[in-house]
Scaffold this motif. Structure first.
Motif, PDB file in Angstrom:
ATOM      1  N   ILE A 201       0.850  -1.203   0.000  1.00 12.60           N
ATOM      2  CA  ILE A 201       0.000   0.000   0.000  1.00 12.60           C
ATOM      3  C   ILE A 201       0.882   1.249   0.000  1.00 12.60           C
ATOM      4  O   ILE A 201       0.622   2.219  -0.714  1.00 12.60           O
ATOM      5  N   SER A 202       1.939   1.199   0.793  1.00 14.57           N
ATOM      6  CA  SER A 202       2.856   2.333   0.890  1.00 14.57           C
ATOM      7  C   SER A 202       3.552   2.599  -0.441  1.00 14.57           C
ATOM      8  O   SER A 202       3.674   3.745  -0.882  1.00 14.57           O
ATOM      9  N   LYS A 203       3.986   1.541  -1.108  1.00 12.89           N
ATOM     10  CA  LYS A 203       4.656   1.691  -2.400  1.00 12.89           C
ATOM     11  C   LYS A 203       3.703   2.254  -3.450  1.00 12.89           C
ATOM     12  O   LYS A 203       4.082   3.068  -4.290  1.00 12.89           O
ATOM     13  N   THR A 204       2.437   1.813  -3.370  1.00 13.66           N
ATOM     14  CA  THR A 204       1.446   2.248  -4.362  1.00 13.66           C
ATOM     15  C   THR A 204       1.070   3.715  -4.188  1.00 13.66           C
ATOM     16  O   THR A 204       0.972   4.475  -5.160  1.00 13.66           O
ATOM     17  N   LEU A 205       0.879   4.128  -2.938  1.00 10.21           N
ATOM     18  CA  LEU A 205       0.409   5.491  -2.661  1.00 10.21           C
ATOM     19  C   LEU A 205       1.541   6.500  -2.485  1.00 10.21           C
ATOM     20  O   LEU A 205       1.317   7.703  -2.632  1.00 10.21           O
ATOM     21  N   THR A 206       2.735   6.038  -2.145  1.00  7.60           N
ATOM     22  CA  THR A 206       3.863   6.908  -1.769  1.00  7.60           C
ATOM     23  C   THR A 206       3.405   8.014  -0.806  1.00  7.60           C
ATOM     24  O   THR A 206       3.395   9.200  -1.160  1.00  7.60           O
ATOM     25  N   PRO A 207       2.974   7.639   0.394  1.00  3.23           N
ATOM     26  CA  PRO A 207       2.417   8.612   1.348  1.00  3.23           C
ATOM     27  C   PRO A 207       3.437   9.659   1.786  1.00  3.23           C
ATOM     28  O   PRO A 207       4.643   9.411   1.813  1.00  3.23           O
ATOM     29  N   ASP A 208       2.916  10.827   2.130  1.00  4.91           N
ATOM     30  CA  ASP A 208       3.771  11.903   2.644  1.00  4.91           C
ATOM     31  C   ASP A 208       4.134  11.641   4.100  1.00  4.91           C
ATOM     32  O   ASP A 208       5.187  12.083   4.573  1.00  4.91           O
ATOM     33  N   GLU A 209       3.232  10.967   4.808  1.00  3.09           N
ATOM     34  CA  GLU A 209       3.460  10.630   6.214  1.00  3.09           C
ATOM     35  C   GLU A 209       3.123   9.162   6.458  1.00  3.09           C
ATOM     36  O   GLU A 209       2.132   8.644   5.918  1.00  3.09           O
ATOM     37  N   VAL A 210       3.936   8.503   7.280  1.00  8.40           N
ATOM     38  CA  VAL A 210       3.622   7.159   7.773  1.00  8.40           C
ATOM     39  C   VAL A 210       3.609   7.251   9.289  1.00  8.40           C
ATOM     40  O   VAL A 210       4.658   7.356   9.925  1.00  8.40           O
ATOM     41  N   PHE A 211       2.418   7.268   9.856  1.00  5.45           N
ATOM     42  CA  PHE A 211       2.275   7.399  11.308  1.00  5.45           C
ATOM     43  C   PHE A 211       2.120   6.024  11.951  1.00  5.45           C
ATOM     44  O   PHE A 211       1.227   5.254  11.575  1.00  5.45           O
ATOM     45  N   TYR A 212       2.983   5.756  12.902  1.00  2.00           N
ATOM     46  CA  TYR A 212       2.849   4.516  13.681  1.00  2.00           C
ATOM     47  C   TYR A 212       2.103   4.852  14.975  1.00  2.00           C
ATOM     48  O   TYR A 212       2.534   5.718  15.740  1.00  2.00           O
ATOM     49  N   VAL A 213       0.965   4.190  15.188  1.00  3.03           N
ATOM     50  CA  VAL A 213       0.156   4.427  16.376  1.00  3.03           C
ATOM     51  C   VAL A 213       0.584   3.444  17.456  1.00  3.03           C
ATOM     52  O   VAL A 213       0.433   2.232  17.297  1.00  3.03           O
ATOM     53  N   ALA A 214       1.119   3.953  18.553  1.00  7.05           N
ATOM     54  CA  ALA A 214       1.667   3.113  19.624  1.00  7.05           C
ATOM     55  C   ALA A 214       0.848   3.239  20.902  1.00  7.05           C
ATOM     56  O   ALA A 214       0.492   4.343  21.315  1.00  7.05           O
ATOM     57  N   ASP A 215       0.569   2.115  21.515  1.00  6.41           N
ATOM     58  CA  ASP A 215      -0.145   2.071  22.790  1.00  6.41           C
ATOM     59  C   ASP A 215       0.849   2.378  23.909  1.00  6.41           C
ATOM     60  O   ASP A 215       1.746   1.589  24.195  1.00  6.41           O
TER      61      ASP A 215
END
Length: 447
Positions: A201-215
């Protein structure tokens, strides 16, 4: 938020508050070391931090001021990891943000919170439902987005999340959206197949941000899982959830120091408004018990209409604040989010915030009683509180299902609050307010 650390830091500072010798410094450092380890900060991070503070305090002259300055400077330095702060928009919209994380971390809820935060900043936001692994994940998003008037893209007939993400991007471009948030499937563990899907998905969209949601409740486990995701995804920022719970606080220091990944936002409660940017200087200010009036002012400005605020101020000055105004203020406060967190932003009030339980204005019994009282009043009584004589109070008590004593108590508190508000809105109001806060400051904040 950070309650345990704040209390421990104050305890450490007090060890050198009234003494300036080597023995008092060692006691302060020991207290600081124990509190950090108890907060689940990695032992190497603790060792380096304590050693640096010891050296700098001795260089500055052992005492409260040099110890406090070194603590604040070094904590700010640790929490200021490389990268951006808050939300950064792409030069060409839509800004694409990919949300990822382990299942149970609060990723889907956080996605909606972030959309709500951006919407308050006057941005047009689209959320894409690409979590097809967890049962009812899409339905949860539908409900949350509907409740908060957030645009959602979903396709119940499509089983490929990559195709849904591409369709969502097309919709975002065609609809001239400022931001596209992609909610992906949460991972129960570092599952190879699902991770490959996320990478695709990341390769396809090339997102500007990748947010990791951590508990944040998982402590060092959150640091380790963030590290694994970062290896595969090149995370641009971390959003910490559940900081309103029993979080020990050390996870923030661990992620920033050990992984050098920027902390971008923190979740401070269950409501959709309970998300705020992670700004190191302000966080450290709260850690020290010194409050954060800037963030408080920003949150208030987002939900309070300027014209209404001026009108209300005028009524307060004239002593015309009534029960209708009171109800309006309760509704405005709901939009601000977690009240416990808000109280902690006021200088000198961090001790009080620690004693407060999370207050839900929708379900709080006291607020419900107050609403019942006001609902039992006539239109004229709401507009003119001075009309309430004993006969009227008795009728209101009966209509609200309360005793007349409870009604009298509320009316007395309302009257006193209106008087105080009028006093602070006068010519010397700001001076009076500063004097009051200064008194609280001296009582509760070690300098």
């Amino acid at each position: 938020m950070f309650e345990a650390l704040t209390d421990s830091f104050k305890s450490a500072i007090n060890k050198v508050r009234f003494a300036d010798d080597e023995k008092s410094l060692q006691k302060a450092l020991d207290t600081l070391k124990k509190s950090l380890l108890k907060a689940d900060v990695h032992h190497k991070v603790v060792k380096d931090l304590v050693k640096t503070i010891e050296i700098e305090t001795k260089q500055g002259g052992i005492g409260k001021d040099s110890f406090l300055k070194s603590m604040k400077d070094n904590l700010t330095d640790i929490l200021t990891a490389p990268g951006n702060q808050g939300f950064v928009y792409a030069s060409k919209p839509p800004t694409i943000a990919l949300m990822c994380g382990l299942q149970g971390s609060g990723k889907t809820t956080t996605t909606v919170k972030l959309a709500h935060y951006l919407k308050r900043k006057q941005k047009k936001v689209l959320v894409a439902a690409c979590d097809l692994q967890r049962l009812a994940a899409v339905e949860q998003l539908k409900q949350l987005c509907t409740q908060n008037e957030i645009d959602l893209f979903f396709d119940d007939n499509e089983k490929n999340p990559i195709k849904i993400a591409n369709s969502a991007l097309k919709r975002a471009k065609d609809g001239l959206y400022d931001v596209l948030l992609i909610d992906t499937a949460g991972r129960l563990a570092i599952d190879e197949e699902l991770m490959e899907e996320l990478v695709e998905i990341s390769k396809t969209l090339t997102p500007d941000e990748v947010f990791y949601v951590a508990d944040s409740l998982t402590g060092q486990d959150a640091v380790r899982s963030a590290s694994t995701f970062n290896t595969l995804m090149d995370i641009t920022g971390v959003i910490l959830t559940k900081y309103d719970g029993d979080s020990k606080g050390g996870v923030a220091l661990g992620i920033a120091k050990q992984l050098s990944i920027a902390l971008r936002f923190i979740g401070t409660g269950e409501k959709v408004a309970d998300l705020e940017p992670f700004l190191p200087e302000r966080i450290v200010s709260r850690l020290m018990g010194e409050g954060d009036l800037i963030t408080l002012a920003e949150k208030t400005a987002d939900v309070i209409d300027e014209k209404q605020a001026k009108k209300l101020t005028s009524k307060i000055k004239k002593g015309q604040f009534n029960f209708n105004d009171f109800l309006d203020q309760i509704e405005s406060m709901k939009k601000l989010g977690n009240l416990k967190s808000l109280v902690g932003m006021i200088p000198g009030m961090s001790g009080m915030a620690g004693k407060l339980k999370d207050m839900d204005l929708d379900n709080n019994s006291e607020v419900a009683s107050i609403k019942a009282m006001i609902s039992s009043m006539t239109k004229k009584e709401r507009e003119k509180p001075e009309l309430l004589n004993n006969a009227r109070k008795k009728r209101i008590a009966g209509g609200a299902g309360l005793s007349q004593l409870e009604v009298n108590r509320f009316l007395k508190q309302f009257k006193n609050a209106a008087k105080m508000a009028k006093k602070f809105s006068g010519k010397n109001g700001m001076k009076d307010l500063q004097n009051l806060m200064s008194q609280q400051d001296r009582m509760q904040i070690p300098r």
